[in-house]
Write an enzyme that holds these catalytic residues in place. Structure first.
Site, short mmCIF file in Angstrom:
data_model
loop_
_atom_site.label_atom_id
_atom_site.label_comp_id
_atom_site.label_asym_id
_atom_site.label_seq_id
_atom_site.Cartn_x
_atom_site.Cartn_y
_atom_site.Cartn_z
N TYR A 1 43.43 71.11 57.09
CA TYR A 1 42.29 71.52 58.25
C TYR A 1 40.93 72.05 57.59
O TYR A 1 40.91 72.64 57.76
CB TYR A 1 42.34 72.87 59.21
CG TYR A 1 43.73 73.28 60.12
CD1 TYR A 1 45.07 71.74 60.16
CD2 TYR A 1 44.06 73.77 60.67
CE1 TYR A 1 46.07 71.80 61.75
CE2 TYR A 1 44.73 74.05 61.76
CZ TYR A 1 45.71 72.89 62.11
OH TYR A 1 46.26 73.05 63.27
N LYS B 1 56.03 69.53 50.73
CA LYS B 1 57.34 67.95 50.14
C LYS B 1 56.19 67.70 49.18
O LYS B 1 55.79 66.44 49.30
CB LYS B 1 56.12 67.48 51.68
CG LYS B 1 56.80 65.77 51.52
CD LYS B 1 58.55 65.97 52.68
CE LYS B 1 58.75 64.78 52.50
NZ LYS B 1 60.33 64.58 52.65
N ASP C 1 60.78 68.84 55.84
CA ASP C 1 62.03 67.93 57.21
C ASP C 1 62.55 68.62 56.92
O ASP C 1 63.23 69.06 57.85
CB ASP C 1 62.00 66.37 56.96
CG ASP C 1 62.37 66.63 54.90
OD1 ASP C 1 62.14 67.64 54.58
OD2 ASP C 1 62.28 64.76 54.95
N ASP D 1 51.83 75.71 60.64
CA ASP D 1 51.15 75.41 62.26
C ASP D 1 52.72 75.57 62.66
O ASP D 1 53.39 75.65 64.45
CB ASP D 1 50.69 74.69 62.28
CG ASP D 1 49.55 74.62 63.89
OD1 ASP D 1 49.99 75.32 64.40
OD2 ASP D 1 49.35 72.97 64.29
N ASP E 1 55.40 76.98 65.57
CA ASP E 1 56.69 77.21 67.29
C ASP E 1 57.33 76.59 67.12
O ASP E 1 58.53 77.02 68.01
CB ASP E 1 55.31 75.98 66.95
CG ASP E 1 53.84 76.04 68.10
OD1 ASP E 1 53.40 77.51 67.86
OD2 ASP E 1 53.46 75.25 68.77
#
Ligand code: IPM
Ligand code: MN
Length: 347
Positions: free
Chosen positions: A131, A183, A216, A240, A244
């Site tokens: 972002y 990652k 992941d 983010d 969720d």
């Protein structure tokens, strides 16, 4: 004497305006009951504000947010705002110098979610990463987004995560765990730096279990073994997504609260968006905002009120007679809020 606070309200767009009103009713009710008192500085921000004044976060709104004791945000329709209209949430996060967003999710009595034993908090960096707003076209056929990871922001976020871990250790009376998500096998430099900053902070907290996980694998493990997770520490986009996932495993976005906290300022917002499909109907679940209000009260040092508000929401949910549509009921936002106020007054 009960304290008095100025709260800057940025209701935003869609259901943001509706749920903010419910949050305000809870604050007013606390005052009526002899608790802290509040006055409000309501300011424009979001897509509708862009349509009206040409910018989605007017300087005056950010200035008011800085002057207030705390800021309560509804939701903003960021997807509709063109690049020249500004970025209200990014502008708030950067302008208020927040270090991280703290997003708790837990299994709640009376709510049947996919996981029956999740109790975790995602601590998410919110000012940089993917972002960074550094996006550009190479030519017509290639677009670039620069992922920025700095030692300063990573360290601040990690400190927030370990502070959460220590607080949870005290509450639960058991060792806490921080899982730093990355990652690094691919993003060798940016996530390499992030993990280095996290490990440096971890050394100051030998009592907290520290582990790292590929994003992941972490997402899969959250689904398969939610009870393993305690504090999840993540860069912006990974956080983010995983916040969720955590909310979905617990009870859905209708109950997901968050606090964006920095050294000088803090703002509070439900994790959900503007929900255009139900906006204007008065049926949004106000509980995410009411639980967000509880986080705000705790940040202001009003622990007793914070506990009372949380317990009232949990009591209503456990009873199960009054529920909004997202939880399988037919209650309006106002009716749900009334039920919380009734539970508050009978505590
Ligand atoms: C959130 C939201 C925002 C984000 C959007 C609306 C920009 O999804 O707070 O999680 O991605 O940060
Ligand atoms: Mn999100």
């Amino acid at each position: 004497m009960a304290s008095s606070y100025t709260i800057c309200l940025l209701p935003g767009d869609g259901i943001g305006t509706e749920v903010t009103e419910c949050g305000r009713r809870v604050l007013d009710f606390l005052s009526e009951q002899g608790g802290p008192s509040f006055d409000y500085d309501v300011r424009p921000a979001g897509y509708d504000t862009f349509l009206e004044v040409g910018h989605s976060l007017p300087d005056e709104s950010l200035d008011a947010a800085k002057l207030a004791d705390a800021v309560l945000v509804g939701a903003m329709d960021v997807a509709q705002i063109p690049p020249h209209g500004g970025d209200p949430l990014g502008g708030l996060r950067i302008g208020l110098e927040v270090s991280a967003s703290v997003r708790p999710s837990r299994t709640i009595d009376g709510i049947i979610g996919p996981a029956d034993d999740i109790d975790c908090v995602v601590v998410r960096e919110v000012t940089e990463g993917l972002y960074s707003r550094d996006e550009y076209m190479g030519d017509d056929n290639a677009a670039y987004a620069v992922r920025v990871v700095t030692r300063e922001a990573s360290t601040k976020t990690a400190r927030m995560a370990f502070a959460q871990a220590v607080a949870r250790q005290e509450i639960y009376g058991r060792p806490s765990r921080v899982t730093a998500v990355h990652k690094v096998g691919v993003l060798k430099l940016s996530d390499g730096l992030f993990l280095e900053a996290c490990a440096d902070v971890a050394r100051d907290f030998p009592e907290v279990i520290y582990e790292t996980a590929n994003v992941d694998a972490c997402a899969m493990d959250m689904v398969r073994n939610p009870g393993h997770f305690d504090v999840i520490l993540a860069t912006n986009v990974f956080g983010d997504i995983l916040s969720d996932v955590a909310a979905g495993l617990a009870a859905g976005l209708g109950l997901a609260a968050s606090a964006c906290i920095g050294d000088r300022w803090a703002y509070f917002e439900p994790v959900h968006g503007t929900a255009p499909d139900i906006a204007g109907k008065g049926i949004a679940n106000p509980c995410a905002t009411i639980l967000t209000v509880a986080m705000m009260l705790r940040h202001l040092g009003e622990d007793e009120s914070a506990d009372a508000v949380e317990n009232a929401v949990y009591a209503v949910l456990a009873k199960g007679t009054v529920r909004t549509g997202d939880l399988g009921g037919v209650a309006t936002s106002a009716e749900m809020t009334n039920a919380v106020l009734t539970a508050l007054s009978t505590k």
